[in-house]
Design an enzyme around this catalytic site. Sequence first.
Site, PDB file in Angstrom:
ATOM      1  CG  ASP A 216      40.355  44.874  38.325  1.00  0.00           C
ATOM      2  OD1 ASP A 216      40.404  43.786  38.943  1.00  0.00           O
ATOM      3  OD2 ASP A 216      39.860  44.978  37.183  1.00  0.00           O
TER       4      ASP A 216
HETATM    5  C1  BGC Z   1      38.934  41.581  36.970  1.00  0.00           C
HETATM    6  C2  BGC Z   1      37.894  41.865  38.040  1.00  0.00           C
HETATM    7  C3  BGC Z   1      37.835  40.713  38.995  1.00  0.00           C
HETATM    8  C4  BGC Z   1      39.207  40.496  39.591  1.00  0.00           C
HETATM    9  C5  BGC Z   1      39.272  39.348  40.569  1.00  0.00           C
HETATM   10  C6  BGC Z   1      40.265  41.200  37.581  1.00  0.00           C
HETATM   11  O1  BGC Z   1      41.150  40.752  36.605  1.00  0.00           O
HETATM   12  O2  BGC Z   1      39.082  42.696  36.132  1.00  0.00           O
HETATM   13  O3  BGC Z   1      36.647  42.099  37.444  1.00  0.00           O
HETATM   14  O4  BGC Z   1      36.879  40.962  39.992  1.00  0.00           O
HETATM   15  O5  BGC Z   1      40.127  40.207  38.550  1.00  0.00           O
HETATM   16  O6  BGC Z   1      39.158  38.137  39.915  1.00  0.00           O
END
Ligand code: BGC
Length: 822
Positions: A216
Amino acid sequence: MSKLTLEQKVSLLAAQDFWRTQEIKEHGIPALKVTDGPNGARGEFFTDGTPAALLPCGISLAATWNTEILHSIGRTLAEETKARQAQALLAPTVCMHRSPLGGRNFESFSEDPLVTGKLSSAYIKGLQEGGVGATIKHYVGNEQETWRMTVDSIIEERPLRELYLKPFEIAIREAKPWAVMSSYNLVNGKHADMNEFTLRKVLRGEWKYDGLVMSDWGGTNSTVESIKYGCDLEMPGPSKVRGKKVMDAIRKGELTIQDIDECAARVLTWIEKCGRFDLPWTESEEKSIDTQATRDLIRQAGHEGLTLLKNENHTLPIGPEVRKIAIIGPNAKQAIAGGGGSASLKPYYLTTPYDSIKEMAGDREIVYAPGAQTDKWLPLASNICTTPSGKPGVILEFYKGDKLEGTPMFIQNRPKTDLYLWDNAPKEVLPEYSFRVKTQIIPETTGKHTFGLSSVGPAKMYINGELLIDNWDWTDAGEAMFDGSVEELALWPMEAGGVYEILIESNNEVRPASKTGPTHGYGGCRIGYVERPDKDFVAEAAAVAASADVAIVVVGLDAEWESEGYDRQTMDLPKDGSQDRLIAAVAKANPRTIVVNQSGTPITMPWVNEVPAIIQAWYQGQEAGNALADVLLGNVNPSGKLPVTFPKRLEDNPAYHNWPGQDQRVLYGEGVFIGYRHYDRLNIAPQFAFGHGISYTTFEYGSPSISGSTLSDSGKLTILVSVKNTGTVAGKEIAQLYIRDVKSRLPRPEKELAAFVKVALEPGETKTVEMTIDKYAVGYYDPSLSAWIAEEGQFVGLVAASAVDIRGSVEFEVAESFTWIA
Ligand code: BGC
């Protein structure tokens, strides 16, 4: 691979920027672009990006229980993703609904792993058939937002396997997503991106997953272990823990060339599968593709997700005899279309309940009252502010360095005052920058009006040159913009028609200043403004309701109350009981009151017995208003059912004692008993049960039959049941099959969902539906055997219209126990 140097292979293991993998020009390896998120393809910018289709959120899609729709949604999202010039979508979200307070529950599907696994599989298949890679997320144990980067989810092996890993297991078996995103949290003591058990043993080992694993955003927590255990790609870039640090680790013997080769090969294979090698080297501009087919699909998905919870005295649908309709409520004239965080995007267009009902109501009279104030933060100042030259929004000036010195390097016009600069401050001003926001407000009324400011870094707000809010040394963290301060409020006396100059000065220093961590972050601020008349909203609404033949009250939450980044604090409708008071007063004023609730999670309903009709309307994207109006006015029969239990009180929910944990540690103490598994076991009557949802027609189930009496290791059994539409309009019914293990060595839930089917029936029509089960329907995980087991003995198949509405049963047996690993 064989042509790449070691440095080049290592460079592939981290992204080059927020959304793109590293390119290697001399070997023709292009940069693959990814984009968020589950209910649309947002494109490059978090706020005000390229307009995109906004689909119903995850739980609304789950409420359809319709795998065909989910498949079409996937197909549509593939086209949307390609139009944003991306090759992989950061979706679906398949985390479980453990507590009704989960901030991201709206984004994922259900409290049940089978519903989640089956529906996400259909979505993934659609997406990947369209040539776009899915990224199933967040693996694993990410059921809360509180302390999301650091919380340790303590989950015993049985619930981990039977509930939390299960949707991933089903989707990987059935739909083979090309990528998996690891979660931010720790699972039993180790961060998910470097967790030997979940990544190496289960995902790569038992499930033999050979696709890509990415972290993530900002969730790669080590250099060595994350690579060793198979997290191939650090997101986002530029890299914080890879690159040179990986080269050092190889030199020290902590990582081998083979470790690097395995990860780099998976990155390259993924880029190839997603079709990036077939596209021109230079990425094209993002495009919008607002088609009628997409509009229609979103509207249909809306109809099938709208869940009719209660409908006494034929209150719904609203027939032609109704001449005067009151539309009431804080959400009636707003487009509440999605939750907040990375799932949000700039939609092609929006529809509101008020506009859509009014348009479809023909010559009938419509009256309106807002009834309650519910904003979590002040409404954005962008609703009223303009730049000195009269353009909507603000002027944003970026300065290099954190002291606002010299002339601005960039001057932009931004339409909105949620200036969340996470991914969109110009690269050239990084890493240390400062900014000024300039705008003007011409009030509509005279009075003391309220301003609100929250900021990520230090910030000051001036009005006509005088300091209004000093938020320079803030220490209280709020919930906006992930790392922002609480909203500071100030009042200022203003004259209607006067011109008031607003100036904000801020920079991207990290607040509260960290001694050991980074000193500069992403920066940003949010400016709110409101002129609020002092009046009795409830009394006004009650009078409006009393004057009409029917009152529709549109209440709920919104993207500020439900978002990535934080959890809800209570299950009650916001704010401070105002919406509950509104509903009670309207119901008293008009016996034909219909409550429409928009939320991604359950709410408490102290007025449940006072109103004849309730619709759970979720967040339904750009067609939210139209889909709702179709159903209210009877153009379409709704056919959603709840993918999650609505408890009567927050205290009844399974995670209550262990939410959100303490000292950044959360114990999943309820074990395998979440959702209906818990309410069944404790015999707690929910407000509305899992699987519940009624229709404008009625359905009668015949007595079920089963294709055999014994389920073997490799065998299947089919349960058949006839379903008849006994009403006068066409409708769709969702039949469910639960399995009860009559006797088992370890405690098991009373029953668990094993299959479901949605069937369309004309009035008077009967169809026989089939639900097929195999070993996965009877097995549970036995940690003492390190295997799944189907225990010898009797099982009951319960055919049901909801978890508490059993319509018939069949019996079968497992003749001799058998076990399996995956
Ligand atoms: C989220 C993800 C997301 C990523 C990119 C993260 O903070 O948990 O679900 O895809 O950011 O925006």
